[in-house]
Design an enzyme around this catalytic site. Structure first.
Site, short mmCIF file in Angstrom:
data_model
loop_
_atom_site.label_atom_id
_atom_site.label_comp_id
_atom_site.label_asym_id
_atom_site.label_seq_id
_atom_site.Cartn_x
_atom_site.Cartn_y
_atom_site.Cartn_z
N ASP A 100 32.71 -4.93 7.17
CA ASP A 100 32.92 -4.21 5.92
C ASP A 100 32.45 -2.78 6.13
OD1 ASP A 100 33.13 -3.63 3.00
OD2 ASP A 100 33.37 -5.80 2.89
N ALA B 96 35.27 -11.27 0.55
CA ALA B 96 34.56 -11.86 1.69
C ALA B 96 35.03 -11.27 3.02
CB ALA B 96 34.76 -13.37 1.69
N LYS B 97 36.24 -10.75 3.05
CA LYS B 97 36.82 -10.17 4.28
C LYS B 97 36.64 -11.10 5.48
CE LYS B 97 36.51 -5.33 2.77
NZ LYS B 97 35.75 -5.43 1.50
N ARG B 98 36.92 -12.39 5.29
CA ARG B 98 36.79 -13.34 6.37
C ARG B 98 38.00 -13.27 7.29
NH1 ARG B 98 32.09 -13.05 4.31
NH2 ARG B 98 31.02 -14.94 3.63
#
EC number: 4.1.1.23
Lengths: 280, 280
Positions: A100, B96-98
């Site tokens: 991020d 979450a940017k998984r």
């Protein structure tokens, strides 16, 4: 001066071998081990892995997704697992692949590398889609505490090539750009004759891997064992960084569970293929 | 047939406006609100946000990193926050940017989109460094349950450009490739005259954004407010997809806390800039 993660790894490898063993409690493996598919099964699976790996494996890699799947109860099991492994002398890399920007990236850095965090690990994996520079907060915390970061560079899955093989105006692939940026961060440690904190993930099955010479950081190499990568592949890809190359084996070892004795034999046989280098 | 996430969003926007409000309990904001920097402060911060947003905001976006920072206790707060927001009629996208592969990606998909998961959300953000195709397990689960996925495409941070602007042999940027692949997944829903489940993240401050016409999915647009993006920027970038463009505002709203009344005024004023479209 704080010891680097790279030096900690070299120390561990000199007695335990250059092996990273994964803890991957996915649903089919929980079932195969006769465990319930819930947080109690997850806890028992993790307890068995700790028992089997803690005294002999240099680097243990819990796969965060399989804990996250059970929410806060899964994370409580992960905290216990990481803590026990580290108490018993293993280095732990939490495979989280976080990425991020700004204060959000700093939040992830704190979660995984701050000594006071319940999930505090020796190292964490991160993903650079937002740009290598966006990961700076986790690099900063790693340098401060001598913890490690593994940045995804050239992964072993076939779907990755279309993105990671694209090149900049000079013809340098994205994978190679990531390796070069990690090398730049490790350069000050090279001047001190020690391995740095910033590693990369490079698949052991790649036919056209990035050049790793000069990285001066650890290389996590998935794809060994079930996926077909061999000790020779690891040596060829790592080149003069072979002492810092840690093949990751998960399924080939875990398939021998849940018997702790059988798991230990599988670890011992695999680790013998990847001996560490003596430390002066 | 299962209603799509895109249609759910259009329904919500028709009465609540096209606004995504973030819950970003980072350390400095906890302090500014007079709260302790621990899981109890996190819980109180989240409770205030739920109180302020639940009855009027179309889409609420908790930033997972700030919960993860407190380990399992933080995730317990996140579970409670997501559950309460959804019970009260908000759509929730967990930021979450998984991103991972195979059974591991399936683990993340289950964590965030399975109706039975404690973290079950209406949508989740994901990161495509391992290749757009590596995310297939989360697309599959989204289609099965009418949940949403937002794939990072062109982000608003300056460090991202060096990676996301690189082009393939045909001169198509990585950002545009991601948008095109999402559009292909939404195409079957276009044939049914409804918006699909697969969205993208495109910054509102970009000078050279990817073309979004034909996406037929939601667009999450960070960068509005404190970072300088305006309603006009959103309209220009989204073009004929403007009805599906949801600007994300976090800091500009949260700076008005902890007073619930002030937070509500900030939301209401911002939402007025981004009205939804009437539904037939």
């Amino acid at each position: 001066m704080t010891q680097t993660f790279g030096e900690n790894l070299l120390d561990a490898a000199s007695t335990r071998g250059r092996l990273c063993v994964g803890i991957d409690p996915h649903e089919s493996l929980l079932r195969a081990w006769g465990l319930p598919v819930d947080a109690t099964g997850l806890a028992e699976f993790s307890r068995i892995c700790v028992e089997a790996f803690a005294d002999t494996v240099a680097l243990v890699k819990p796969q965060v997704a399989f804990y996250e799947r059970f929410g806060s109860r899964g994370f409580a099991v992960l905290e216990e697992t990481i803590g026990t492994l580290r108490e018993r002398g293993c280095l732990v890399v939490s495979d989280a692949k976080r990425g991020d920007i700004g204060s959000t990236m700093a939040g992830y850095a704190t979660a995984w590398l701050d000594p006071g965090s319940p999930l505090s690990s020796d190292a964490v994996t991160v993903s650079p889609y937002l740009g290598f520079g966006s990961l700076q907060p986790v690099f900063d915390l790693a340098e401060e505490h001598g913890r490690g970061v593994f940045v995804l560079a050239a992964t072993s899955n076939p779907e990755a090539r279309v993105l990671q093989d694209q090149t900049d105006a000079s013809g340098v692939s994205i994978s190679q750009q990531i390796v070069n940026e990690a090398a730049a961060l490790n350069a000050p440690h090279l001047a001190q004759h020690r391995a740095g904190n910033i590693g990369v993930v490079v698949g052991a099955t790649l036919t056209d891997p990035p050049a790793l010479s000069g990285l001066n950081g650890a290389i996590l190499m998935p794809g060994v064992g079930t996926q077909g990568g061999t000790a020779q592949d690891v040596g060829t890809i790592a080149g003069d960084m072979a002492h810092l190359a840690f093949p990751n084996v998960s399924r080939a070892v875990l398939a021998q569970g849940p018997d702790v004795g059988n798991l230990r034999v599988a670890v011992s046989e695999t680790a013998a293929e990847f001996p560490g280098f003596p430390r002066s």
